[in-house]
Design a protein around this motif. Structure first.
Motif, PDB file in Angstrom:
ATOM      1  N   ASP A  28      32.795   3.222 -38.621  1.00  0.00           N
ATOM      2  CA  ASP A  28      33.878   4.107 -39.064  1.00  0.00           C
ATOM      3  C   ASP A  28      35.217   3.399 -38.927  1.00  0.00           C
ATOM      4  N   PHE A  29      36.102   3.671 -39.897  1.00  0.00           N
ATOM      5  CA  PHE A  29      37.495   3.219 -39.783  1.00  0.00           C
ATOM      6  C   PHE A  29      38.343   4.441 -39.457  1.00  0.00           C
ATOM      7  N   PHE A  30      39.020   4.371 -38.323  1.00  0.00           N
ATOM      8  CA  PHE A  30      39.829   5.510 -37.885  1.00  0.00           C
ATOM      9  C   PHE A  30      41.233   5.362 -38.461  1.00  0.00           C
ATOM     10  N   LEU A  31      41.484   6.072 -39.536  1.00  0.00           N
ATOM     11  CA  LEU A  31      42.739   5.938 -40.279  1.00  0.00           C
ATOM     12  C   LEU A  31      43.633   7.151 -40.016  1.00  0.00           C
ATOM     13  N   PRO A  32      44.936   7.015 -40.270  1.00  0.00           N
ATOM     14  CA  PRO A  32      45.835   8.151 -40.004  1.00  0.00           C
ATOM     15  C   PRO A  32      45.394   9.425 -40.736  1.00  0.00           C
ATOM     16  N   VAL A  35      38.755   9.913 -40.859  1.00  0.00           N
ATOM     17  CA  VAL A  35      37.771   8.870 -40.553  1.00  0.00           C
ATOM     18  C   VAL A  35      37.062   8.442 -41.835  1.00  0.00           C
ATOM     19  N   LEU A  36      37.091   7.152 -42.098  1.00  0.00           N
ATOM     20  CA  LEU A  36      36.406   6.615 -43.277  1.00  0.00           C
ATOM     21  C   LEU A  36      35.098   5.970 -42.824  1.00  0.00           C
ATOM     22  N   ARG A  37      33.979   6.506 -43.317  1.00  0.00           N
ATOM     23  CA  ARG A  37      32.675   5.957 -42.906  1.00  0.00           C
ATOM     24  C   ARG A  37      32.250   4.867 -43.888  1.00  0.00           C
ATOM     25  N   ALA A  38      32.416   3.591 -43.493  1.00  0.00           N
ATOM     26  CA  ALA A  38      32.134   2.467 -44.391  1.00  0.00           C
ATOM     27  C   ALA A  38      30.650   2.112 -44.407  1.00  0.00           C
ATOM     28  N   VAL A  39      29.970   2.320 -43.270  1.00  0.00           N
ATOM     29  CA  VAL A  39      28.519   2.089 -43.204  1.00  0.00           C
ATOM     30  C   VAL A  39      27.905   3.350 -42.613  1.00  0.00           C
ATOM     31  N   GLY A  56      26.507  -4.992 -54.374  1.00  0.00           N
ATOM     32  CA  GLY A  56      27.105  -3.661 -54.485  1.00  0.00           C
ATOM     33  C   GLY A  56      28.532  -3.809 -54.939  1.00  0.00           C
ATOM     34  N   GLU A  57      29.071  -2.740 -55.561  1.00  0.00           N
ATOM     35  CA  GLU A  57      30.437  -2.871 -56.073  1.00  0.00           C
ATOM     36  C   GLU A  57      31.435  -2.931 -54.924  1.00  0.00           C
ATOM     37  N   SER A  58      32.655  -3.288 -55.260  1.00  0.00           N
ATOM     38  CA  SER A  58      33.691  -3.437 -54.255  1.00  0.00           C
ATOM     39  C   SER A  58      33.864  -2.116 -53.500  1.00  0.00           C
ATOM     40  N   GLY A  59      33.950  -2.175 -52.191  1.00  0.00           N
ATOM     41  CA  GLY A  59      34.113  -0.955 -51.389  1.00  0.00           C
ATOM     42  C   GLY A  59      32.797  -0.340 -50.930  1.00  0.00           C
ATOM     43  N   SER A  60      31.653  -0.949 -51.314  1.00  0.00           N
ATOM     44  CA  SER A  60      30.367  -0.347 -50.943  1.00  0.00           C
ATOM     45  C   SER A  60      30.010  -0.618 -49.467  1.00  0.00           C
ATOM     46  N   GLY A  61      30.713  -1.540 -48.830  1.00  0.00           N
ATOM     47  CA  GLY A  61      30.494  -1.753 -47.392  1.00  0.00           C
ATOM     48  C   GLY A  61      29.853  -3.085 -47.030  1.00  0.00           C
ATOM     49  N   LYS A  62      29.803  -4.022 -47.989  1.00  0.00           N
ATOM     50  CA  LYS A  62      29.131  -5.307 -47.729  1.00  0.00           C
ATOM     51  C   LYS A  62      29.821  -6.080 -46.606  1.00  0.00           C
ATOM     52  N   THR A  63      31.147  -6.195 -46.694  1.00  0.00           N
ATOM     53  CA  THR A  63      31.876  -6.954 -45.671  1.00  0.00           C
ATOM     54  C   THR A  63      31.759  -6.263 -44.318  1.00  0.00           C
ATOM     55  N   THR A  64      31.835  -4.934 -44.325  1.00  0.00           N
ATOM     56  CA  THR A  64      31.747  -4.203 -43.059  1.00  0.00           C
ATOM     57  C   THR A  64      30.377  -4.418 -42.421  1.00  0.00           C
ATOM     58  N   LEU A  65      29.317  -4.361 -43.196  1.00  0.00           N
ATOM     59  CA  LEU A  65      27.976  -4.587 -42.644  1.00  0.00           C
ATOM     60  C   LEU A  65      27.860  -6.015 -42.106  1.00  0.00           C
ATOM     61  N   VAL A  73      34.000  -6.495 -36.742  1.00  0.00           N
ATOM     62  CA  VAL A  73      34.614  -5.457 -37.594  1.00  0.00           C
ATOM     63  C   VAL A  73      36.097  -5.364 -37.208  1.00  0.00           C
ATOM     64  N   SER A  74      36.966  -5.387 -38.238  1.00  0.00           N
ATOM     65  CA  SER A  74      38.400  -5.439 -37.929  1.00  0.00           C
ATOM     66  C   SER A  74      38.941  -4.048 -37.622  1.00  0.00           C
ATOM     67  N   ASN A  75      40.005  -4.006 -36.836  1.00  0.00           N
ATOM     68  CA  ASN A  75      40.677  -2.750 -36.513  1.00  0.00           C
ATOM     69  C   ASN A  75      41.187  -2.076 -37.772  1.00  0.00           C
ATOM     70  N   PRO A  76      41.199  -0.806 -37.888  1.00  0.00           N
ATOM     71  CA  PRO A  76      40.794   0.217 -36.919  1.00  0.00           C
ATOM     72  C   PRO A  76      39.325   0.604 -37.037  1.00  0.00           C
ATOM     73  N   GLY A  77      38.470  -0.387 -37.344  1.00  0.00           N
ATOM     74  CA  GLY A  77      37.050  -0.089 -37.517  1.00  0.00           C
ATOM     75  C   GLY A  77      36.284  -0.165 -36.203  1.00  0.00           C
TER      76      GLY A  77
END
Ligand SMILES: Nc1ncnc2c1ncn2[C@@H]1O[C@H](COP(=O)(O)OP(=O)(O)O)[C@@H](O)[C@H]1O
Ligand SMILES: [Mg+2]
Length: 338
Positions: A28-32, A35-39, A56-65, A73-77
């Motif tokens: 999860d990315f804790f955003l202002p 919460v954005l659930r990337a995976v 997968g298309e851009s934003g599907s969560g490949k980098t996060t996985l 995983v980078s902040n705020p993840g």
């Protein structure tokens, strides 16, 4: 697309062991704004000694996985749930010391703008030596230099010239090849490649994929190659995992996936790639927009873009079913083979 012989050869049923087992992973990315659930509750086994494409298309969560596997995983993840087993050890439970050893020695990563990670004020030779010594002390400096030369030759660079160069003296493609050599310095068993050639021109991309295939052939190193380009997966990989909205919706060996795709999203991805179907007129964009990952989920993540969507799909999340050995798919239309 494949001959009957190739299909038979691919389906001989050899059971490939996994080197990495991802279970019920949530990031999860804790955003202002929320919460954005990337995976999302992702399950995935990485076949050992094979190249697996994560598409997968851009934003599907490949980098996060991919970053979750290295716990970078980078902040705020944050990794909020699940386990990632490597040799029966949970990476998510490693101590800082164990984690330092796991990175580079067991698993290394090359990412899109990796060449920017080179230190501009040091020669390549100095950087190879520094990286090696940060992890292991068993080789002398001249031995590390000899190892570096060997690895640079593998990526088809001239060691005599490159070792004494500074990063600014090399092209983007050369620097990315240096990064691949770097990733090999501690001989890890897994190489994670996150869109490693996206910033490069097409000719250089092809050249680098050929180099990666050569390295794989000689070392049998496990590779996970993430890309938004399904044609790259078709050319390079043994297995394909299709990612959508933070989960893997289908996975299987490359022949099965291209000859018998089951998930509507996989089918649309294949149709949308004219270089694969050979029919340039047939190119179709996938209608609709990617899911909003900040909204609560209900039903199948692909439902609102799926041409076959039924009421059930909007209400109930489909479970992954195995349709043939190593081929799993999460779609209500697909029935389990008994
Ligand atoms: N540092 C971050 N801060 C906020 N949201 C992020 C961050 N990194 C990724 N995301 C979000 O997580 C989701 C998955 O992103 P990512 O893993 O980069 O996908 P991909 O690599 O497939 O393009 C996207 O919705 C993206 O906006
Ligand atoms: Mg990415």
């Amino acid at each position: 697309m494949f001959t009957q012989e190739e299909l038979i050869e691919a389906n001989t049923g050899e059971d490939i062991p996994s080197i990495l087992k991802v279970k019920d992973l949530c990031v999860d990315f804790f955003l202002p704004g929320g919460v954005l659930r990337a995976v999302n509750h992702l399950d995935f086994n990485l076949p050992a000694k094979r190249i697996t494409g994560l598409v997968g298309e851009s934003g599907s969560g490949k980098t996060t996985l991919t970053s979750a596997i290295l716990r970078t995983v980078s902040n705020p993840g944050k990794i909020t749930q699940g386990s990632i087993l490597f040799e029966d050890k949970d990476i998510l439970k490693l101590t800082d010391k164990e984690l330092r050893e796991f990175r580079w020695r067991d698993t290394a990563m090359v990412f899109q703008a990796a060449q920017n990670c080179l230190n501009p004020s040091m020669t390549i030779k100095e950087q190879f030596i520094e990286t090696y010594l940060a992890h292991k002390k068993d080789l002398r400096v001249d031995e590390i230099a000899a190892l570096s030369s060997k690895l640079l030759k593998e990526v088809r660079l001239e060691p005599e010239r490159v070792l004494k160069s500074f990063p600014h003296e090399m092209s983007g493609g050369m620097k990315q090849r240096v990064m691949i050599a770097f990733a090999r310095i501690l001989n890890p068993s897994i190489l994670l490649l996150d869109e490693p050639t996206t910033a490069l021109d097409v000719i250089t991309q092809d050249y680098i994929f050929n180099i990666l295939l050569g390295i794989h052939e000689s070392t049998k190193m496990t590779m996970l190659l993430s890309t938004h380009d399904i044609a790259v997966v078709a050319k390079t990989c043994d297995y394909m995992a299709v990612m959508y909205g933070g989960t893997i919706v289908e996975m299987g060996d490359i022949y099965e996936m291209f000859e018998f795709p089951e998930h509507p999203y996989t089918k649309l991805l294949i149709q949308a790639a004219p270089s694969l179907t050979g029919d340039l007129k047939a190119r179709t964009a996938i209608p609709g927009n990617p899911p909003n990952l900040m909204e609560a989920r209900k039903g199948c993540i692909f439902a609102n873009r799926c041409p076959y969507c039924e009421e059930k799909c909007r209400q109930i999340e489909p479970e992954a079913v195995t349709v043939s050995q190593g081929h799993t798919v999460s779609c209500h239309r697909v029935k389990k083979v008994e």
